[in-house]
Design an enzyme around this catalytic site. Structure first.
Site, short mmCIF file in Angstrom:
data_model
loop_
_atom_site.label_atom_id
_atom_site.label_comp_id
_atom_site.label_asym_id
_atom_site.label_seq_id
_atom_site.Cartn_x
_atom_site.Cartn_y
_atom_site.Cartn_z
N ILE A 1 -52.06 55.56 155.19
CA ILE A 1 -53.15 56.01 154.32
C ILE A 1 -53.14 55.35 152.95
O ILE A 1 -54.07 55.55 152.16
CB ILE A 1 -53.13 57.55 154.16
CG1 ILE A 1 -51.75 58.03 153.66
CG2 ILE A 1 -53.51 58.23 155.45
CD1 ILE A 1 -51.70 59.54 153.41
N SER B 1 -46.01 51.92 144.68
CA SER B 1 -45.54 50.73 143.99
C SER B 1 -44.54 49.95 144.81
O SER B 1 -44.51 48.73 144.77
CB SER B 1 -44.91 51.13 142.65
OG SER B 1 -45.87 51.72 141.81
N TYR B 2 -43.69 50.64 145.57
CA TYR B 2 -42.61 49.97 146.29
C TYR B 2 -42.61 50.24 147.79
O TYR B 2 -41.75 49.73 148.50
CB TYR B 2 -41.25 50.39 145.72
CG TYR B 2 -41.13 50.18 144.24
CD1 TYR B 2 -41.38 48.93 143.68
CD2 TYR B 2 -40.76 51.22 143.39
CE1 TYR B 2 -41.26 48.73 142.32
CE2 TYR B 2 -40.64 51.01 142.03
CZ TYR B 2 -40.88 49.77 141.49
OH TYR B 2 -40.76 49.56 140.16
N GLY B 3 -43.51 51.05 148.28
CA GLY B 3 -43.52 51.36 149.70
C GLY B 3 -44.87 51.89 150.11
O GLY B 3 -45.73 52.13 149.29
N VAL C 1 -47.55 54.56 152.19
CA VAL C 1 -47.73 56.00 152.37
C VAL C 1 -48.37 56.22 153.73
O VAL C 1 -49.40 55.62 154.05
CB VAL C 1 -48.61 56.59 151.26
CG1 VAL C 1 -48.68 58.12 151.40
CG2 VAL C 1 -48.08 56.20 149.88
N ASP D 1 -48.76 55.75 134.60
CA ASP D 1 -49.70 55.03 135.46
C ASP D 1 -50.88 55.92 135.87
O ASP D 1 -51.23 56.02 137.05
CB ASP D 1 -48.98 54.51 136.71
CG ASP D 1 -49.72 53.37 137.39
OD1 ASP D 1 -50.64 52.79 136.76
OD2 ASP D 1 -49.39 53.04 138.55
#
Length: 411
Positions: free
Chosen positions: A125, A129-131, A133, A250
């Site tokens: 979905i 920032s690093y992986g 979802v 952010d």
């Protein structure tokens, strides 16, 4: 038609600080050693999301951070020390703690669908920032959950600062979310971290709703009434974070999720920072370029709460007009526009809304409107009244202790 009169903008209350409107100190902008060429607008606004459906991660960090852009090591250590100290002292604003699972079982259900523990894979979905979802359904309660999936080996290799890897940021995100509980903040349900596995998972509440849109046809524009409702939720959640010494770092539409009942929840704490006492001075630049405050573009230390507030202003501008006020063709150009260009608003804009946007997008952080000011602003108040103060769990406990102490003293 947009008004370009600087004098009119100043007359309406827009701040003109640091001499930004008269000269362009490009040499003083934040150094850009890695991204000084023409880049995609997706980087300036957000990272692109791929459509692969396996458990690997192919993206990049929104803000990997070169050596010039990071905080001193002592500040980084301070964030972790503050969080650990709060955890040890029970200073957690949650009635129910986050579940911590140290055993990972990767399997398939009767239909051959991949599972992690009791969660059944459905579809990707989004991406953080690093992986990525992924949407999962619990085989125990039937509910849907958004699970952020990481590879620890990848996080450990990805350097985001001289003394930090991406794993540092992810663990900080977990520590922060373990402390938070607010109706306008995405809730962390469980952390799955098996020492024998390279996989690391954050199980979050799933927020399914979407942003409304108005009849203007502009992508993102949602009209004043809906924008007001959303802004009230954003400010409520962010005031709670700041009151608990957390800078989000952010704030942007992609990190503001909307439930089916039209409640906004703030998500993605991957670049968030924690501060002590009232000292929210930071150096590491926040998440997404187009939402970056002017003071952050100059390579100087900045106040985290004021930078968050600027990002709220950019978000409100986007909600109303469906575009961004300061967006260039490159990162350097975007920073230059943020620092130097005057805020331009439509001539026929609601004067109260104009006043609010000018206050939020004041280039001088010391003169910028605070969230408390926003909560009481006439446009925000509307017919609903000031944004109510949320009595969180730790404040309720504190009040109960104070009342108990007073009762004991009186007897």
């Amino acid at each position: 038609m947009f008004s370009k009169s600087c004098s009119l903008i100043r007359a309406m209350g827009c701040c003109s600080c640091f001499g930004f409107t008269r000269r362009k100190p490009k040499q003083s902008l934040r150094p850009i050693s890695r991204l000084n060429y023409r880049i995609s607008r997706e980087f300036l606004l957000d990272e692109e999301i791929d459509d692969d459906d396996d458990n690997s991660y192919n993206g990049e960090a929104t803000n990997p951070g070169d050596g010039d852009d990071v905080e001193p090591q002592s500040r980084t250590k301070c964030s972790e020390e503050i969080l650990r100290l709060r955890e040890q002292n029970g200073l957690i604003c949650r009635q129910f703690p986050v579940k911590e699972t140290n055993k990972l079982v990767r399997s398939e259900d009767e239909n051959g669908t991949k599972m992690i523990n009791e969660y059944v894979h459905e579809r990707k979905i989004g991406a953080g920032s690093y992986g990525k979802v992924v949407l999962y359904r619990s085989s125990l309660d039937g509910k849907h959950y958004a699970i952020k999936a990481f590879h620890k080996s990848h996080l450990l290799k990805l350097r985001v600062a001289p003394s930090e890897t991406a794993m540092t940021d992810v663990l900080r995100e977990v520590l922060i979310m373990k402390m938070l509980d607010h109706p306008n903040i995405v809730n962390l349900i469980e952390v799955i971290d098996d020492p024998s596995s390279d996989h690391f998972y954050m199980v979050l509440e799933y927020v399914e709703g979407k942003w409304d849109s108005d009849e203007s046809g502009q992508p993102g524009a949602i009209g004043e009434s809906t924008a007001r409702k959303y802004l009230r939720d954003i400010v409520s959640g962010l005031m709670y974070l700041h009151a608990h010494n957390v800078v989000h770092g952010d704030i942007k539409p992609d990190n503001l999720l909307v439930t089916r009942t039209e409640t906004v929840k703030i998500g993605d704490f991957s670049v968030s920072q924690v501060f002590e006492d009232d000292n929210d001075e930071l150096r590491r630049s926040p998440g997404t370029p187009v939402f970056t405050a002017p003071e952050c573009c100059l390579g100087l230390t900045y106040r985290g709460r004021a930078a968050d507030t600027w990002a709220v202003g950019i978000t409100l501008y986007y909600m109303i007009l469906g575009q961004y006020p300061f967006l260039g063709e490159t990162l350097q150009d975007t920073y230059d526009k943020i620092v130097n260009n005057s805020l331009i608003l439509p001539d026929d804009m609601n004067p109260l809304l104009r006043n609010l946007l000018e206050g939020l997008l004041c280039k001088d952080p010391t003169q910028r409107m605070t969230l408390n000011d926003v909560a009481q602003h006439t446009w925000v108040v509307g017919e609903d009244g000031p944004i109510p103060q949320y009595l969180c769990w730790c404040k309720r406990n504190s009040l109960q202790k104070d009342n108990s102490t007073q009762y004991s003293s009186s007897n």
